[in-house]
Design a protein around this motif. Structure first.
Motif, PDB file in Angstrom:
ATOM      1  N   SER A  53       0.889  -1.322  -0.101  1.00  0.00           N
ATOM      2  CA  SER A  53       0.073  -0.032  -0.006  1.00  0.00           C
ATOM      3  C   SER A  53       0.925   1.271   0.043  1.00  0.00           C
ATOM      4  CB  SER A  53      -0.892  -0.003   1.178  1.00  0.00           C
ATOM      5  OG  SER A  53      -1.898  -1.243   1.282  1.00  0.00           O
ATOM      6  N   VAL A  54       1.834   1.174   0.842  1.00  0.00           N
ATOM      7  CA  VAL A  54       2.858   2.411   0.796  1.00  0.00           C
ATOM      8  C   VAL A  54       3.403   2.636  -0.450  1.00  0.00           C
ATOM      9  CG1 VAL A  54       5.070   3.471   1.853  1.00  0.00           C
ATOM     10  CG2 VAL A  54       3.243   2.073   3.387  1.00  0.00           C
ATOM     11  N   GLY A  55       4.048   1.380  -1.294  1.00  0.00           N
ATOM     12  CA  GLY A  55       4.692   1.772  -2.286  1.00  0.00           C
ATOM     13  C   GLY A  55       3.665   2.188  -3.625  1.00  0.00           C
ATOM     14  N   ALA A  56       2.459   1.916  -3.645  1.00  0.00           N
ATOM     15  CA  ALA A  56       1.397   2.224  -4.455  1.00  0.00           C
ATOM     16  C   ALA A  56       0.800   3.654  -3.903  1.00  0.00           C
ATOM     17  CB  ALA A  56       0.611   0.944  -4.785  1.00  0.00           C
ATOM     18  N   GLY A  57       1.214   3.904  -2.896  1.00  0.00           N
ATOM     19  CA  GLY A  57       0.170   5.191  -2.488  1.00  0.00           C
ATOM     20  C   GLY A  57      -1.142   5.170  -1.851  1.00  0.00           C
ATOM     21  N   GLY A  58      -1.141   3.790  -1.417  1.00  0.00           N
ATOM     22  CA  GLY A  58      -2.353   3.262  -0.863  1.00  0.00           C
ATOM     23  C   GLY A  58      -2.688   3.837   0.602  1.00  0.00           C
ATOM     24  N   SER A  59      -3.513   3.651   1.180  1.00  0.00           N
ATOM     25  CA  SER A  59      -3.771   4.348   2.543  1.00  0.00           C
ATOM     26  C   SER A  59      -4.555   3.397   3.730  1.00  0.00           C
ATOM     27  CB  SER A  59      -4.658   5.578   2.276  1.00  0.00           C
ATOM     28  OG  SER A  59      -6.129   5.499   1.865  1.00  0.00           O
ATOM     29  N   SER A  60      -4.899   2.456   3.151  1.00  0.00           N
ATOM     30  CA  SER A  60      -5.690   1.504   4.024  1.00  0.00           C
ATOM     31  C   SER A  60      -5.565   0.016   3.797  1.00  0.00           C
ATOM     32  CB  SER A  60      -7.016   1.693   3.969  1.00  0.00           C
ATOM     33  OG  SER A  60      -7.683   1.420   2.687  1.00  0.00           O
ATOM     34  N   VAL A  61      -5.524  -0.894   4.935  1.00  0.00           N
ATOM     35  CA  VAL A  61      -5.581  -2.419   4.914  1.00  0.00           C
ATOM     36  C   VAL A  61      -6.495  -3.044   5.567  1.00  0.00           C
ATOM     37  CG1 VAL A  61      -4.033  -4.433   5.467  1.00  0.00           C
ATOM     38  CG2 VAL A  61      -2.866  -2.289   4.302  1.00  0.00           C
ATOM     39  N   GLU A  62      -7.139  -3.815   5.211  1.00  0.00           N
ATOM     40  CA  GLU A  62      -8.243  -4.353   5.960  1.00  0.00           C
ATOM     41  C   GLU A  62      -7.857  -5.853   6.262  1.00  0.00           C
ATOM     42  OE1 GLU A  62     -12.018  -3.942   3.899  1.00  0.00           O
ATOM     43  OE2 GLU A  62     -12.286  -2.238   4.170  1.00  0.00           O
ATOM     44  N   VAL A  63      -8.334  -6.101   7.444  1.00  0.00           N
ATOM     45  CA  VAL A  63      -8.126  -7.556   8.279  1.00  0.00           C
ATOM     46  C   VAL A  63      -9.560  -8.155   8.394  1.00  0.00           C
ATOM     47  CG1 VAL A  63      -6.957  -8.745   9.944  1.00  0.00           C
ATOM     48  CG2 VAL A  63      -5.742  -6.928   8.807  1.00  0.00           C
ATOM     49  N   THR A  64      -9.464  -9.243   8.020  1.00  0.00           N
ATOM     50  CA  THR A  64     -11.015 -10.207   8.239  1.00  0.00           C
ATOM     51  C   THR A  64     -10.632 -11.477   9.061  1.00  0.00           C
ATOM     52  OG1 THR A  64     -12.340  -9.052   6.541  1.00  0.00           O
ATOM     53  CG2 THR A  64     -13.105 -11.060   7.325  1.00  0.00           C
ATOM     54  N   LEU A  65     -11.065 -11.794  10.068  1.00  0.00           N
ATOM     55  CA  LEU A  65     -10.737 -13.042  10.844  1.00  0.00           C
ATOM     56  C   LEU A  65     -12.033 -13.643  11.133  1.00  0.00           C
ATOM     57  CD1 LEU A  65      -7.999 -11.379  13.445  1.00  0.00           C
ATOM     58  CD2 LEU A  65      -7.754 -12.821  11.373  1.00  0.00           C
ATOM     59  N   HIS A  66     -12.158 -14.851  11.050  1.00  0.00           N
ATOM     60  CA  HIS A  66     -13.189 -15.742  11.212  1.00  0.00           C
ATOM     61  C   HIS A  66     -12.733 -17.107  11.920  1.00  0.00           C
ATOM     62  CE1 HIS A  66     -16.307 -13.142   9.456  1.00  0.00           C
ATOM     63  NE2 HIS A  66     -15.517 -13.081   8.487  1.00  0.00           N
ATOM     64  N   HIS A  67     -13.682 -17.851  12.570  1.00  0.00           N
ATOM     65  CA  HIS A  67     -13.444 -19.186  12.846  1.00  0.00           C
ATOM     66  C   HIS A  67     -14.657 -19.905  12.738  1.00  0.00           C
ATOM     67  CE1 HIS A  67     -12.797 -22.543  15.762  1.00  0.00           C
ATOM     68  NE2 HIS A  67     -11.299 -22.122  15.633  1.00  0.00           N
ATOM     69  N   ASP A  68     -14.277 -20.875  11.919  1.00  0.00           N
ATOM     70  CA  ASP A  68     -15.665 -21.841  11.586  1.00  0.00           C
ATOM     71  C   ASP A  68     -15.129 -23.215  11.795  1.00  0.00           C
ATOM     72  OD1 ASP A  68     -17.840 -23.161  10.414  1.00  0.00           O
ATOM     73  OD2 ASP A  68     -17.231 -22.691   8.189  1.00  0.00           O
ATOM     74  N   GLY A  69     -15.769 -24.008  12.846  1.00  0.00           N
ATOM     75  CA  GLY A  69     -15.384 -25.283  13.335  1.00  0.00           C
ATOM     76  C   GLY A  69     -14.309 -25.201  13.812  1.00  0.00           C
ATOM     77  N   ASP A  70     -13.099 -25.875  13.399  1.00  0.00           N
ATOM     78  CA  ASP A  70     -11.740 -25.735  13.820  1.00  0.00           C
ATOM     79  C   ASP A  70     -10.868 -25.098  12.819  1.00  0.00           C
ATOM     80  OD1 ASP A  70     -11.647 -27.706  11.971  1.00  0.00           O
ATOM     81  OD2 ASP A  70     -10.391 -29.132  13.196  1.00  0.00           O
ATOM     82  N   VAL A  71     -11.211 -24.223  11.974  1.00  0.00           N
ATOM     83  CA  VAL A  71     -10.420 -23.478  10.849  1.00  0.00           C
ATOM     84  C   VAL A  71     -10.556 -22.030  11.028  1.00  0.00           C
ATOM     85  CG1 VAL A  71     -10.386 -23.323   8.129  1.00  0.00           C
ATOM     86  CG2 VAL A  71     -11.389 -25.473   9.315  1.00  0.00           C
ATOM     87  N   ALA A  72      -9.499 -21.684  11.227  1.00  0.00           N
ATOM     88  CA  ALA A  72      -9.087 -20.203  11.337  1.00  0.00           C
ATOM     89  C   ALA A  72      -8.872 -19.667   9.753  1.00  0.00           C
ATOM     90  CB  ALA A  72      -7.906 -19.869  12.167  1.00  0.00           C
ATOM     91  N   GLN A  73      -9.979 -18.673   9.519  1.00  0.00           N
ATOM     92  CA  GLN A  73      -9.875 -18.213   8.391  1.00  0.00           C
ATOM     93  C   GLN A  73      -9.487 -16.457   8.157  1.00  0.00           C
ATOM     94  OE1 GLN A  73     -14.097 -18.683   7.104  1.00  0.00           O
ATOM     95  NE2 GLN A  73     -13.725 -20.974   6.505  1.00  0.00           N
ATOM     96  N   LEU A  74      -8.273 -16.221   7.422  1.00  0.00           N
ATOM     97  CA  LEU A  74      -7.806 -14.920   7.424  1.00  0.00           C
ATOM     98  C   LEU A  74      -7.874 -14.281   6.061  1.00  0.00           C
ATOM     99  CD1 LEU A  74      -6.152 -16.732   9.787  1.00  0.00           C
ATOM    100  CD2 LEU A  74      -4.580 -14.946   9.603  1.00  0.00           C
ATOM    101  N   ALA A  75      -8.103 -13.064   5.823  1.00  0.00           N
ATOM    102  CA  ALA A  75      -8.092 -12.444   4.782  1.00  0.00           C
ATOM    103  C   ALA A  75      -7.436 -10.949   5.005  1.00  0.00           C
ATOM    104  CB  ALA A  75      -9.613 -12.080   4.342  1.00  0.00           C
ATOM    105  N   VAL A  76      -6.724 -10.716   4.085  1.00  0.00           N
ATOM    106  CA  VAL A  76      -5.903  -9.306   4.469  1.00  0.00           C
ATOM    107  C   VAL A  76      -5.959  -8.659   3.018  1.00  0.00           C
ATOM    108  CG1 VAL A  76      -3.768  -7.871   4.791  1.00  0.00           C
ATOM    109  CG2 VAL A  76      -4.227 -10.422   6.131  1.00  0.00           C
ATOM    110  N   ALA A  77      -6.710  -7.395   2.982  1.00  0.00           N
ATOM    111  CA  ALA A  77      -6.848  -6.736   1.588  1.00  0.00           C
ATOM    112  C   ALA A  77      -5.904  -5.311   1.886  1.00  0.00           C
ATOM    113  CB  ALA A  77      -8.310  -6.336   1.427  1.00  0.00           C
ATOM    114  N   ASP A  78      -5.177  -5.232   0.577  1.00  0.00           N
ATOM    115  CA  ASP A  78      -4.408  -3.931   0.542  1.00  0.00           C
ATOM    116  C   ASP A  78      -4.798  -3.072  -0.683  1.00  0.00           C
ATOM    117  OD1 ASP A  78      -3.215  -4.611  -1.862  1.00  0.00           O
ATOM    118  OD2 ASP A  78      -1.832  -6.177  -0.931  1.00  0.00           O
ATOM    119  N   THR A  79      -4.300  -1.783  -0.594  1.00  0.00           N
ATOM    120  CA  THR A  79      -4.637  -0.825  -1.890  1.00  0.00           C
ATOM    121  C   THR A  79      -3.376  -0.611  -2.435  1.00  0.00           C
ATOM    122  OG1 THR A  79      -4.136   0.763   0.061  1.00  0.00           O
ATOM    123  CG2 THR A  79      -6.411   0.395  -0.249  1.00  0.00           C
TER     124      THR A  79
END
Length: 547
Positions: free
Chosen positions: A442-468
């Motif tokens: 994001s810094v290299g491209a002039g972006g300004s935000s990063v979003e993090v999404t965390l979930h837990h389904d059963g025994d599976v940890a699910q992560l998502a990281v979105a950049d700009t």
């Protein structure tokens, strides 16, 4: 060149020549025996027939037969002796004998056998039948023809014998020697020529190496394969395994014979089997086999411009992965502390200046603002993340991202419970590396935000990281997880470890990590799944009791 310590030649041509000469001498010896036996057989057949014809002629000749029939042998002995001598000279026989029915010699071509008994062992002449065979000619082995002398009443009155001694061994050898010398000379010439041609052909196939050098290379190869810790696997173009070192067997968990079998016949993990049979070269590809993390490299072997095999090396990086994970966590903490220290220094300098100016009310308002901002960051994270390790990581990363001008936001739909310590550590490793890469992009491209999404389904940890950031080109999706790949400038410590570490951690737990474009076509979204992330029920119960 001959060996100094042994008579056996050191060169391949010399060894072939010695072997062929040995075979040639054995063949010549066998041929000599056969030739001598054949010579004896020919002597018996041809000479025996002539001797028998001469003996029959002599027994039926009147000058010989009449004295035996009339009983005048004694008075006519001189004429009989003269007749036997003529027969011997004409026939070139060794002895001609006239004997009475008992075999006692009456007249002979020489004085040796007179008044002595001829050899009648095995003969049928005393039964009135002609006979030809081997006899003892008064001390000399000979072939003889014995013919009965019969009177008018068909009674045996005498015996006529013509004998010929066998040639001596010297005479026999001289008889077959010309043929043997011709045969031996021809065989020797062909043997030398064949040895040289065969040696030249083998040296060409063995790249000019002599047997001693080939044996030394084989010994060194075995010693090398047993000594190195890396696993080595060589596969021919038809998929046949030619080398499978002990270290490779241990790393992949194979027992029993492997060399000579095809790769698709071995009990291997499908991912590793595909790497061993692939034609492309491989550099630092990470494969997870059970509780082992292997780094795979593969090179093709070419000879004469054509591909003949491939060599694959397997390095165990399980311990290194643990160290990298710990180092990554410590580096993240260090960077976070550095950023917070820098921020606190600025804030302390500001407070110090206000105090010096006597602006005590401004100091109070500034401290309150800083406290509320810190509480807001903490509350924004802990409202959706119950795991203390992951929450502390996100709070620290928020401060670090803020220092670089990027807002790190945990999405409102995130929900991550408290995890068991092992799962919490792995989630922290994956999340920390993904967030660091997202902030950098994001810094290299002039972006300004990063979003993090965390979930837990059963025994599976699910992560998502979105950049700009600029996003990931489709042709590089498979490359970004390779160890050593990085879009940033190289450093002394090396780059391209973070995403490779993320992939290994996920695959070790049976999960995966993927990347796709953002919702609006910009940036990148990294999504990771970590199975086996169990909720830490005991820690939650202890926290409730303490409360």
């Amino acid at each position: 060149m001959w060996s100094r310590s042994r008579w056996w030649p050191a060169t391949l041509a010399g060894q072939f020549l010695v072997l062929q000469l040995t075979v040639l001498l054995a063949v010549v010896a066998a041929a000599s025996v056969v030739s001598l036996q054949q010579s004896d057989a020919d002597f018996q057949n041809t000479r025996g027939a002539r001797l028998r014809a001469a003996a029959e002629a002599m027994a039926n000749t009147e000058p010989v037969r009449d004295p035996f029939v009339d009983g005048t042998v004694a008075s006519r002995r001189v004429s009989l002796i003269s007749y036997t001598q003529r027969v011997r000279n004409n026939l070139q026989a060794s002895g001609v004998y006239l004997a009475d029915p008992d075999g006692v010699v009456i007249a002979s071509s020489d004085f040796v056998g007179r008044n002595r008994r001829i050899d009648l062992d095995g003969s049928t002449v005393q039964q009135g039948r002609p006979w030809t065979g081997d006899v003892d000619d008064f001390g000399e082995p000979a072939i003889a023809a014995q013919v009965p002398i019969i009177d008018d009443d068909l009674q045996l009155v005498g015996i006529a014998m013509v004998a010929q001694t066998y040639p001596t061994w010297g005479e026999r050898i001289r008889g077959v020697l010309p043929d043997l010398l011709t045969f031996a000379g021809l065989g020797l010439g062909l043997g030398v020529a064949g040895s040289l041609l065969l040696s030249r052909l083998i040296r060409r196939r063995t790249r000019g190496l002599e047997p001693a050098a080939i044996a030394a290379l084989a010994d060194q190869r075995e010693a090398l394969l047993h000594a190195i810790r890396e696993g080595v696997v060589a596969v021919a173009t038809d998929g046949t395994v030619t080398v499978f070192s002990d270290s490779a067997r241990e790393l992949v968990g194979l027992d029993g014979p492997v060399e000579g079998r095809r790769v698709d016949e071995l009990d291997l993990d499908p991912a590793l089997r595909g790497l061993l049979t692939d034609d492309a070269e491989i550099r630092d590809h990470v494969v997870v086999l059970g509780d082992r993390v292997l780094v795979v490299n593969r090179n093709a072997v070419h000879e004469g411009g054509r591909r003949v095999a491939s060599v694959t090396t397997l390095r165990d990086r399980t311990e290194l992965l643990a160290l990298q994970s710990e180092l990554s966590a410590r580096e993240s903490i260090t960077n976070t502390l550095r950023a917070q220290t820098h921020e606190f220094h600025n804030q302390l300098h500001t407070i110090s200046g206000l105090v010096q100016l006597g602006e005590y009310d401004e100091v109070s308002r500034l401290v309150g603002t800083l406290s509320r901002r810190r509480a807001q960051i903490t509350d924004a994270v802990t409202a959706h993340v119950e795991d203390p390790t992951v929450a502390a990581l996100l709070i620290a990363k928020t401060s670090l991202a803020s220092e670089r001008g990027v807002d790190l936001v945990v999405t409102p739909d995130s929900d991550l419970p408290r995890l068991d310590p092992e799962a919490s550590t792995d989630v922290g490793t994956v999340l920390g590396n993904l967030v660091d890469n997202a902030v950098d992009a994001s810094v290299g491209a002039g972006g300004s935000s990063v979003e993090v999404t965390l979930h837990h389904d059963g025994d599976v940890a699910q992560l998502a990281v979105a950049d700009t950031g600029p996003g990931v080109p489709p042709e590089l999706v498979g490359e970004i997880f390779r160890r050593g790949w990085s879009s940033k400038a190289p450093t002394v410590g090396g780059r391209g470890v973070g995403l490779a570490l993320v992939q290994v951690v996920c695959e070790r737990r049976g999960g995966s990590v993927t990347v796709r474009a953002g919702a609006d076509g910009t940036g990148a979204v990294f999504e990771a799944e970590l199975p086996g992330a169990r909720v830490d029920v005991d820690a939650g119960a202890d926290a409730g009791v303490d409360a």
